[in-house]
Design a protein around this motif. Sequence first.
Motif, mmCIF file in Angstrom:
data_model
loop_
_atom_site.group_PDB
_atom_site.id
_atom_site.type_symbol
_atom_site.label_atom_id
_atom_site.label_comp_id
_atom_site.label_asym_id
_atom_site.label_seq_id
_atom_site.Cartn_x
_atom_site.Cartn_y
_atom_site.Cartn_z
ATOM 1 N N SER A 51 37.115 29.399 41.241
ATOM 2 C CA SER A 51 35.771 30.248 40.973
ATOM 3 C C SER A 51 35.032 30.575 41.969
ATOM 4 N N VAL A 52 34.556 31.924 42.076
ATOM 5 C CA VAL A 52 33.389 32.262 43.004
ATOM 6 C C VAL A 52 32.157 31.642 43.142
ATOM 7 N N HIS A 53 31.887 31.206 41.718
ATOM 8 C CA HIS A 53 30.465 30.614 41.311
ATOM 9 C C HIS A 53 30.558 29.020 41.874
ATOM 10 N N VAL A 54 31.825 28.632 42.276
ATOM 11 C CA VAL A 54 31.902 27.197 42.963
ATOM 12 C C VAL A 54 31.747 27.525 44.553
ATOM 13 N N ARG A 55 32.931 28.666 44.967
ATOM 14 C CA ARG A 55 33.024 28.656 46.307
ATOM 15 C C ARG A 55 31.738 29.125 46.759
ATOM 16 N N GLY A 56 31.113 30.185 46.226
ATOM 17 C CA GLY A 56 30.064 30.973 47.060
ATOM 18 C C GLY A 56 28.954 30.049 47.414
ATOM 19 N N PRO A 57 28.202 29.403 46.198
ATOM 20 C CA PRO A 57 27.178 28.457 46.720
ATOM 21 C C PRO A 57 27.331 27.325 47.619
ATOM 22 N N ARG A 58 28.859 26.844 47.273
ATOM 23 C CA ARG A 58 29.026 25.767 48.463
ATOM 24 C C ARG A 58 29.071 26.358 49.806
ATOM 25 N N GLN A 59 29.396 27.727 50.103
ATOM 26 C CA GLN A 59 29.645 27.994 51.266
ATOM 27 C C GLN A 59 28.188 28.510 51.918
ATOM 28 N N TRP A 60 27.232 28.807 51.132
ATOM 29 C CA TRP A 60 25.931 29.040 51.410
ATOM 30 C C TRP A 60 24.659 28.146 51.439
ATOM 31 N N ARG A 61 25.126 27.014 50.897
ATOM 32 C CA ARG A 61 24.033 25.934 50.839
ATOM 33 C C ARG A 61 23.717 25.042 52.104
ATOM 34 N N MET A 62 22.576 25.022 52.240
ATOM 35 C CA MET A 62 21.824 24.603 53.398
ATOM 36 C C MET A 62 21.906 23.169 53.643
ATOM 37 N N PRO A 63 22.068 22.368 54.743
ATOM 38 C CA PRO A 63 22.287 21.073 54.675
ATOM 39 C C PRO A 63 20.772 20.644 54.198
ATOM 40 N N ALA A 64 20.946 19.170 53.608
ATOM 41 C CA ALA A 64 19.567 18.741 53.072
ATOM 42 C C ALA A 64 18.805 18.332 54.269
#
Length: 498
Positions: A485-498
């Motif tokens: 799923s692109v909706h899993v992979r995409g946000p995971r790739q662009w998420r900023m570290p907390a």
Amino acid sequence: MPAITESHVIDSVADALQFISCYHPRDFIRAMAAAWAREQSPAARNAMAQILVNSRMAALGHRPICQDTGVANISVRIGVGARIDWHRPLQEIVDDAVRRAYRSDTNPLRASVVADPFGRRHNTGDNAPAMLHVEMVAGDRIDIDVSAKGGGSENKTKFAVLNPSASVSDWVVGTVEAMGAGWCPPGILGIGIGGSVDKAMVMAKQALNEPIDATALRDRGPATREEELRLEIMDRINALGIGAQGLGGITTVLDVKVRSFPTHAASLPVALVPNCAATRHVHFVLDGSGPATLEPPDLSDWPELDFRDAWKDARHVDLDHLTREEIASWQPGDSLLLSGRLLTGRDAAHRRIEQLLAEGRPLPVSFRDRAIYYVGPVDPVGDEVVGPAGPTTSTRMDRYSDMMIEGLGVSVMIGKAERGPETIATIARNGAAYLIAVGGAAYLVSQAIRAARVLAFEDLGMEAIHEFVVRDMPVTVAVDARGGSVHVRGPRQWRMPA
């Protein structure tokens, strides 16, 4: 001072509903263009480009930005000193305006309001009644905000009564992270804090009509706790990496609006109302001098861009000769240009199919190895074969996935937003695929539709089953035949570290 009449209200509200169907607010165009310019994710940047191109095309063609032309939300603030010359309830007056606007011969808008919400849910046919909110305020004029709220973003509205010591920011960020992409980001968030259940909801929705000014606020610095909270929430949400259409990127919200009101000592009510990439609203004032005059955006407000550059390397797909082997070669995030015949169907059509199967009656259409597009188009005008026809939120069709994919043999589904885990498992088990078109680009998508006819359930209106013939309809692979799923992979790739 001259009196404000029924005709002033009806003419102004009807004109406003037509106006906002075709024109984004100027501040929204500029904010989206700025977000597009700084976006680093190619997929999200492409989605924003389609939204901006669609917006300009809708303005030039005077046709709806989105096929979901929304429920009419009318907020009226009547000055206690205003001279009023009408003799009917304001609801009746406003509903007349809605009927006029949505039944326009030159630009018909899609009627989406259903009566009897827990029963037959038959369409009222004219999008009335409006959702009306009225206040008495100081002054001698009438201020009116007119907005059109689509179902995809409205359905993501959330409310909670938090512990007074709880963090509003934590609740909002966690809620948005769990909302998915069905509200069609990037958009605006309205947040109402305090008051009561109803007061918080009204504040959140009314806040969406305020000008987009997050950049100016950041430049000058926050002066109140509400302004501090706006920037904090905006930064934290954009750091989630959800991005445009949930594809992954650095901009999920263009602005966050916060209104607050005193509340009970034991309570902290919080309402969250999102507005999608088809944000549509306008404000005007009536003072007795006549109907309002509305000023459209200038063409210079849109950036010069051509989204087709991003599709020059897209794979061309012939839907009339599509095989499971070809579907299996697609990867999440792949760009496809679809040509050939596809079926349409959404909530009401799926319910009707379910009923026919339960009764052992034959179906009027074969779905075996066909593509189905989740859409409820606007009626055509002039030489159009169909009006604006963007995707609806696909998660509403998840409950029918086993029936449609395993039972009836659908091979490809097209919509917007993510699919649930059970549907993804069904897709993978059957070697099917799920594709997404850009929500908020309905007029652009409709240009790829070269022929349209109703095949079944004509009584369902825009929810009937159509057959579209498309040429180079732009879509993105969201779930491939293996369940990626692109909706899993995409946000995971662009998420900023907390």
